[in-house]
Scaffold this active site. Sequence first.
Site, PDB file in Angstrom:
ATOM      1  CB  ILE A 170       9.336  10.283  -0.912  1.00 38.04           C
ATOM      2  CG1 ILE A 170       8.410   9.147  -0.486  1.00 38.04           C
ATOM      3  CG2 ILE A 170       8.616  11.627  -0.831  1.00 38.04           C
ATOM      4  CD1 ILE A 170       8.181   9.139   1.028  1.00 38.04           C
ATOM      5  N   GLY A 225      -0.522   7.953  -0.766  1.00 35.97           N
ATOM      6  CA  GLY A 225       0.011   7.153   0.335  1.00 35.97           C
ATOM      7  C   GLY A 225      -0.447   7.694   1.674  1.00 35.97           C
ATOM      8  CE  LYS A 231      11.327   6.033   9.193  1.00 31.69           C
ATOM      9  NZ  LYS A 231      11.057   6.896   8.040  1.00 31.69           N
ATOM     10  CB  SER A 244      20.160   1.502   4.638  1.00 28.16           C
ATOM     11  OG  SER A 244      20.371   2.821   5.089  1.00 28.16           O
ATOM     12  CG  LEU A 245      21.152   4.585  -0.682  1.00 25.17           C
ATOM     13  CD1 LEU A 245      20.747   5.615  -1.728  1.00 25.17           C
ATOM     14  CD2 LEU A 245      22.191   3.642  -1.275  1.00 25.17           C
ATOM     15  CB  SER A 246      21.728   5.815   6.324  1.00 26.47           C
ATOM     16  OG  SER A 246      20.445   6.271   5.990  1.00 26.47           O
ATOM     17  CG  ASN A 302      13.927  10.195  11.022  1.00 27.99           C
ATOM     18  OD1 ASN A 302      13.864  11.072  11.883  1.00 27.99           O
ATOM     19  ND2 ASN A 302      14.429  10.428   9.828  1.00 27.99           N
TER      20      ASN A 302
HETATM   21  P1  NAP Z   1       4.619   2.473   5.106  1.00 30.24           P
HETATM   22  O1  NAP Z   1       4.314   3.140   6.391  1.00 30.24           O
HETATM   23  O2  NAP Z   1       4.766   0.992   5.063  1.00 30.24           O
HETATM   24  O3  NAP Z   1       3.479   2.929   4.044  1.00 30.24           O
HETATM   25  C1  NAP Z   1       3.440   2.377   2.757  1.00 30.24           C
HETATM   26  C2  NAP Z   1       2.435   3.119   1.898  1.00 30.24           C
HETATM   27  O4  NAP Z   1       2.497   2.579   0.557  1.00 30.24           O
HETATM   28  C3  NAP Z   1       0.986   2.955   2.355  1.00 30.24           C
HETATM   29  O5  NAP Z   1       0.259   4.102   1.976  1.00 30.24           O
HETATM   30  C4  NAP Z   1       0.536   1.726   1.530  1.00 30.24           C
HETATM   31  O6  NAP Z   1      -0.853   1.697   1.331  1.00 30.24           O
HETATM   32  C5  NAP Z   1       1.211   2.021   0.211  1.00 30.24           C
HETATM   33  N1  NAP Z   1       1.433   0.820  -0.579  1.00 30.24           N
HETATM   34  C6  NAP Z   1       2.323  -0.179  -0.325  1.00 30.24           C
HETATM   35  N2  NAP Z   1       2.264  -1.110  -1.318  1.00 30.24           N
HETATM   36  C7  NAP Z   1       1.307  -0.679  -2.186  1.00 30.24           C
HETATM   37  C8  NAP Z   1       0.786  -1.206  -3.397  1.00 30.24           C
HETATM   38  N3  NAP Z   1       1.216  -2.345  -3.912  1.00 30.24           N
HETATM   39  N4  NAP Z   1      -0.177  -0.493  -4.032  1.00 30.24           N
HETATM   40  C9  NAP Z   1      -0.631   0.681  -3.524  1.00 30.24           C
HETATM   41  N5  NAP Z   1      -0.166   1.227  -2.385  1.00 30.24           N
HETATM   42  C10 NAP Z   1       0.783   0.549  -1.719  1.00 30.24           C
HETATM   43  O7  NAP Z   1       5.984   3.024   4.488  1.00 30.24           O
HETATM   44  P2  NAP Z   1       6.601   4.502   4.599  1.00 30.24           P
HETATM   45  O8  NAP Z   1       7.602   4.544   5.681  1.00 30.24           O
HETATM   46  O9  NAP Z   1       5.500   5.485   4.598  1.00 30.24           O
HETATM   47  O10 NAP Z   1       7.416   4.579   3.217  1.00 30.24           O
HETATM   48  C11 NAP Z   1       6.769   4.686   1.972  1.00 30.24           C
HETATM   49  C12 NAP Z   1       7.808   4.796   0.862  1.00 30.24           C
HETATM   50  O11 NAP Z   1       8.560   5.990   1.032  1.00 30.24           O
HETATM   51  C13 NAP Z   1       8.835   3.649   0.871  1.00 30.24           C
HETATM   52  O12 NAP Z   1       9.105   3.336  -0.480  1.00 30.24           O
HETATM   53  C14 NAP Z   1      10.063   4.252   1.502  1.00 30.24           C
HETATM   54  O13 NAP Z   1      11.272   3.682   1.023  1.00 30.24           O
HETATM   55  C15 NAP Z   1       9.955   5.710   1.020  1.00 30.24           C
HETATM   56  N6  NAP Z   1      10.594   6.655   1.966  1.00 30.24           N
HETATM   57  C16 NAP Z   1      11.518   7.509   1.450  1.00 30.24           C
HETATM   58  C17 NAP Z   1      12.124   8.427   2.276  1.00 30.24           C
HETATM   59  C18 NAP Z   1      13.149   9.364   1.715  1.00 30.24           C
HETATM   60  O14 NAP Z   1      13.914   9.946   2.498  1.00 30.24           O
HETATM   61  N7  NAP Z   1      13.203   9.565   0.400  1.00 30.24           N
HETATM   62  C19 NAP Z   1      11.791   8.485   3.646  1.00 30.24           C
HETATM   63  C20 NAP Z   1      10.820   7.598   4.146  1.00 30.24           C
HETATM   64  C21 NAP Z   1      10.227   6.686   3.279  1.00 30.24           C
HETATM   65  P3  NAP Z   1      -1.842   0.927   2.357  1.00 30.24           P
HETATM   66  O15 NAP Z   1      -2.209   1.938   3.414  1.00 30.24           O
HETATM   67  O16 NAP Z   1      -2.964   0.539   1.493  1.00 30.24           O
HETATM   68  O17 NAP Z   1      -1.085  -0.249   2.895  1.00 30.24           O
END
Ligand code: NAP
Length: 272
Positions: free
Chosen positions: A216, A126, A66, A15-17, A87
């Site tokens: 993201i 996603g 979350k 985490s970078l927070s 969050n």
């Molecule tokens: P999450 O609820 O676990 O959802 C993960 C998503 O990625 C789902 O759509 C999943 O698909 C898909 N996925 C995972 N592995 C995959 C693979 N190998 N191939 C294809 N699809 C795959 O996680 P989240 O909280 O939404 O976070 C998603 C990403 O966003 C993470 O990398 C997180 O670090 C990033 N994020 C960034 C910020 C920011 O502030 N920049 C904020 C929140 C999250 P399925 O439905 O098929 O499992």
Amino acid sequence: MVKTYAVIGDPIDHSLSPNIHNAAFKEMKMDCTYIAYKIPKEELLEGLESLKKINISGFNVTIPHKVEVMKYIDKVDEDCSLIGAANTISNENNVLKGYNTDMGGFLDPLHRRDIKVNDFQVLLLGAGGAARAIIAGLVKEDAKSIMIANRTRDNANSLAQFANKIGMSTEASLLNEIRDVTNYDLIINATSIGLKNESSPIPTKSIRKNSIVYDIVYNPMNTDLIKGAKEKGATIIYGYEMLLGQAIRAFEIWHKTKAPYEVMKKAVLGVF
Ligand code: NAP
């Protein structure tokens, strides 16, 4: 007395927070500290009890808590109840109040660039928790249309249902069915693809020069999708910008004062 803040989740060491918030405290000469606290999925309740015992002033919540954390908080704000996930939590006199700053955090880099999404055809990759907050943001800003593409069709369908419920009909498809992206003005990656330096979740050949590509995933900063989009001359929005957007909102909720954006940005970019 020193005020303590935290981010809870598992895994949490990436985490970078803490970097972002501690840099802000230093800049603003605030007697506060921000720590990363690992709480495994099945230990959330105990973890929250220990945060209350140390009189935590506020905390961020990340994967996998979350949604689950909503059960244990006393109040929620409007975005939080719309999205069904929190969050950011404040603690005032032992009353925990939940917020969702992911939605505003997602919109922040678009607003800073003065980009209006209301005539945009959007491709959202996603269907997890982050995609849900993004959908809420896109509906709020009245995007023209949204195509959700996900690895698991059921998850794409249930996100489409959520979008429908909050006022926008969307289409859903499988991620591996996406070939040509010429039609999309805004392409957002909200899958975890990229975190481990994987290839782009979609072919980048047909990305238009006048499209916007927003990944993201923030670590690495230059994912394969971003690299491909840069080659096509598209406008790029980095994942760290959303991270900063949600962090400044959390800061302002907790401290009721304007966050030092540039200092917090420098703290993130210093890590890469
Ligand atoms: P999450 O609820 O676990 O959802 C993960 C998503 O990625 C789902 O759509 C999943 O698909 C898909 N996925 C995972 N592995 C995959 C693979 N190998 N191939 C294809 N699809 C795959 O996680 P989240 O909280 O939404 O976070 C998603 C990403 O966003 C993470 O990398 C997180 O670090 C990033 N994020 C960034 C910020 C920011 O502030 N920049 C904020 C929140 C999250 P399925 O439905 O098929 O499992």
